[in-house]
Design an enzyme around this catalytic site. Structure first.
Site, PDB file in Angstrom:
ATOM      1  N   GLU A 172      34.396 -55.315 123.808  1.00 29.57           N
ATOM      2  CA  GLU A 172      34.034 -53.920 123.535  1.00 29.57           C
ATOM      3  C   GLU A 172      35.217 -52.949 123.656  1.00 29.57           C
ATOM      4  OE1 GLU A 172      30.636 -53.200 126.047  1.00 29.57           O
ATOM      5  OE2 GLU A 172      29.443 -54.751 125.058  1.00 29.57           O
ATOM      6  N   ASN A 213      34.875 -59.335 121.047  1.00 29.02           N
ATOM      7  CA  ASN A 213      33.417 -59.204 120.988  1.00 29.02           C
ATOM      8  C   ASN A 213      33.052 -57.723 121.087  1.00 29.02           C
ATOM      9  OD1 ASN A 213      30.757 -60.560 121.136  1.00 29.02           O
ATOM     10  ND2 ASN A 213      30.649 -59.703 123.202  1.00 29.02           N
ATOM     11  N   HIS A 249      22.778 -56.195 119.298  1.00 28.76           N
ATOM     12  CA  HIS A 249      21.709 -55.600 120.109  1.00 28.76           C
ATOM     13  C   HIS A 249      20.983 -54.581 119.228  1.00 28.76           C
ATOM     14  CE1 HIS A 249      22.928 -57.485 123.828  1.00 28.76           C
ATOM     15  NE2 HIS A 249      24.166 -57.035 123.693  1.00 28.76           N
ATOM     16  N   GLU A 278      25.025 -61.894 121.120  1.00 29.35           N
ATOM     17  CA  GLU A 278      24.178 -61.319 122.171  1.00 29.35           C
ATOM     18  C   GLU A 278      22.877 -60.771 121.581  1.00 29.35           C
ATOM     19  OE1 GLU A 278      26.216 -58.551 124.737  1.00 29.35           O
ATOM     20  OE2 GLU A 278      28.102 -59.660 124.664  1.00 29.35           O
ATOM     21  N   ASP A 280      19.393 -59.457 120.598  1.00 26.74           N
ATOM     22  CA  ASP A 280      18.045 -59.090 121.019  1.00 26.74           C
ATOM     23  C   ASP A 280      17.567 -57.939 120.139  1.00 26.74           C
ATOM     24  OD1 ASP A 280      19.388 -56.886 122.228  1.00 26.74           O
ATOM     25  OD2 ASP A 280      19.327 -57.825 124.210  1.00 26.74           O
TER      26      ASP A 280
END
Length: 363
Positions: A172, A213, A249, A278, A280
């Site tokens: 990030e 990432n 996300h 990641e 969701d």
């Protein structure tokens, strides 16, 4: 105050209603094991994040251990800087080793996550009085020590080569507006901290796949533009970089398959890999049956997009169950983001994942 007997009866009724509502919620119908589906479709894995406190939950671990279901694990927290090096030059690999051992025992691969991030840093890093020279030494020591410890123990199979270690080296680094995130590393070293970390990771494990990432790379805009430029700059400077992680996300209904595919292809055009790292899909509570159907469609869209991009190596969900999801603690009024509910029952999203890998409507 209500009489005790009435209060007890009311509680019993409320519990029964909650159980009825839970049992009435739509569930998955697919019998396909997701990692097997991913591998049969030509991807390397379908995986899940996990965290050490959850590993005392026997029912949870039984599902996690099933390698037909999950072929890859990402430690959510136990490889981050505050866990690994809480004091300068004092390293603690206990938590990371536990997850790596679980993966090895069940035939899974492990993704290293992560080495350099602005968050979850110990105070000695965040508040240190650093010069460029002293912070460079700190980064090099941390990265070298951690990557060397796990060299050969965490693996990700390249689409081109055999099993190799893989690390989210930089996590990030970008703001949503495309500027570099101001943190202890950038403030002292500008963007060179990224080069330093990648170069040291490569020196510590020359066969490792090295990733950057980040989140919100899934949409057209300045953030993905900045990531593309960063990759171009790193490659031009001869800095080792092999992949970009798309965190994914999502908020319910906001998946854009066309934008996600285009952005992944902008990265793979450089010869790099991409991965969904990641995944969701959070829902504003309370979730309705219609929400769960939309979530199914969202998960299917993400997996189908990875399928459409040859350089997308696999998909990892950010824990598989709502029981241990990070979403409720991070986003007020949101939850139910995972493909399994809090009772470890498969939701319609599970069917969406299976359908995405199988490119069919019946699984």
């Amino acid at each position: 105050m209500l009489p005790l007997a009435f209060t007890s009866l009311l509680a019993l009724v409320q519990t029964s209603v909650a159980q009825m509502n839970a049992s009435a919620a739509p569930t998955a119908t697919s019998t396909v094991a997701l990692n097997m589906a991913a591998k049969a479709a030509g991807k390397l894995y379908f995986g899940s994040a996990t965290d050490n406190p959850e590993l005392t939950d026997t029912a949870y671990v039984t599902i996690l251990n099933n390698t037909r279901m999950f072929g890859q694990l990402t430690p959510e927290n136990s490889m981050k800087w505050d866990a690994i090096e809480p004091e300068q030059n004092v390293f603690n690999f206990t938590g990371g080793d536990q997850i790596v051992a679980l993966a090895e025992a069940t035939g899974k691969i492990t993704r290293g996550h992560n080495l350099v991030w602005h968050n979850q840093l110990p105070d000695w890093v965040t508040y240190g009085n650093w010069t460029p020279e002293t912070l460079t030494s700190v980064i090099e020591t941390h990265v070298r020590t951690e990557v060397s410890h796990y060299a050969g123990k965490i693996e990700l199979q390249s689409l081109v080569t055999s099993f190799e270690d893989a690390w989210d080296v930089i996590n990030e680094p970008l703001n949503d507006n495309g500027t570099m995130r101001a943190d202890v590393f950038y403030n002292a070293l500008n963007t060179s901290y990224i080069n330093i970390a990648l170069q040291m990771a490569h020196a510590a494990d020359p066969i490792a796949k090295l990733y950057i990432n980040d989140y919100n790379l899934e949409y057209t805009g300045p953030k993905i533009d900045a990531m593309v430029q960063l990759v171009e700059n790193l490659l031009a400077a001869g800095v080792p970089i092999h992949g970009i992680g798309f965190e994914c996300h999502f908020i319910l209904g906001e998946v854009s398959p066309s934008e996600l595919q285009t952005n992944m292809e902008r990265i793979t055009a450089f010869g790099l890999e991409v991965a969904v790292t990641e995944l969701d899909d959070r829902i504003e509570l309370p979730a309705t049956d219609a929400d769960l159907e939309q979530q199914k469609a969202d998960y299917m869209s993400v997996v189908e997009t990875c399928m459409a991009v040859p350089g997308c190596v696999g998909v990892t969900i950010w824990d598989y169950t709502d029981k241990y999801s990070w979403i409720p603690s991070a986003f007020a009024v949101y939850g139910e983001a995972c493909p399994w509910d809090a009772n470890l029952v498969r939701k319609p999203a599970y069917d969406g994942i299976a359908m995405g890998f199988m490119n069919d409507t019946v699984c």
